[in-house]
Design an enzyme around this catalytic site. Sequence first.
Site, short mmCIF file in Angstrom:
data_model
loop_
_atom_site.label_atom_id
_atom_site.label_comp_id
_atom_site.label_asym_id
_atom_site.label_seq_id
_atom_site.Cartn_x
_atom_site.Cartn_y
_atom_site.Cartn_z
N ARG A 190 4.92 9.91 8.03
CA ARG A 190 3.85 9.73 9.03
C ARG A 190 4.42 9.73 10.45
O ARG A 190 3.80 10.26 11.37
CB ARG A 190 3.08 8.43 8.76
CG ARG A 190 2.22 8.49 7.50
CD ARG A 190 1.58 7.15 7.19
NE ARG A 190 0.54 6.80 8.13
CZ ARG A 190 0.02 5.59 8.23
NH1 ARG A 190 0.47 4.61 7.48
NH2 ARG A 190 -0.94 5.34 9.10
N ARG A 232 0.85 -1.20 0.00
CA ARG A 232 0.00 0.00 0.00
C ARG A 232 0.88 1.24 0.00
O ARG A 232 1.98 1.24 0.54
CB ARG A 232 -0.88 0.03 1.26
CG ARG A 232 -1.89 -1.07 1.36
CD ARG A 232 -2.82 -0.85 2.54
NE ARG A 232 -2.08 -0.33 3.69
CZ ARG A 232 -2.67 0.11 4.81
NH1 ARG A 232 -3.97 0.09 4.92
NH2 ARG A 232 -1.95 0.55 5.83
#
Length: 212
Positions: free
Chosen positions: A167, A156
Amino acid sequence: MNLILLGAPGAGKGTQAEILVKKLSIPAISTGNMLREAIANGTELGKLAKKYMDEGALVPDELILGIVADRVAQPDCARGFILDGVPRTLAQAEALERKGVKIDHVVSIEVDDSVIEARMTGRRVCPKCGASYHVTANPPKTEGRCDSCGSELIVRKDDAPETVRHRLEVYHASTEVLKDFYGKLGRLATVNGCQSIEGANADILKAIGAEV
């Protein structure tokens, strides 16, 4: 008992929340689900949120926190709840306090960034049936192929190394201040997230005074 679980993406918050829901018999409430429920139920706050979303705009903090306050006032939260996805910032944490949403315990699941990167970049998912694998922890029987339907597994975008690093940067920038905020209020506990799922869960229960 009203809980918040903090932890970087891939630290195991979702897994621990599922176990705690069963052991403590309290609901885990995610902001995404709350927004969808408020919109589906046609509440005033839900209608307002829908207006922002239809226009492609971010739903403001005050509105999200109003929906949170409404949700935690429901009967199924009478014995407590686990918040997922909020607060993400110091402003949201302060606003929750002002709205009278009392948080009893905040547990930070601590995992080294290098471990998070290995966990997330090693994930592989099946685009067809949604099955999830890990190259070392849970490999498929045939490399690169889904056990269930035989489709080719993919990485992904969220699990690409550069995305994971970004992130983590965002998480640290916003969450360190939350840890400081709840630490000063005497509500913060830290748990080692690099141990087994069972070990981490036992430590969480101990930290919140709810050994089961």
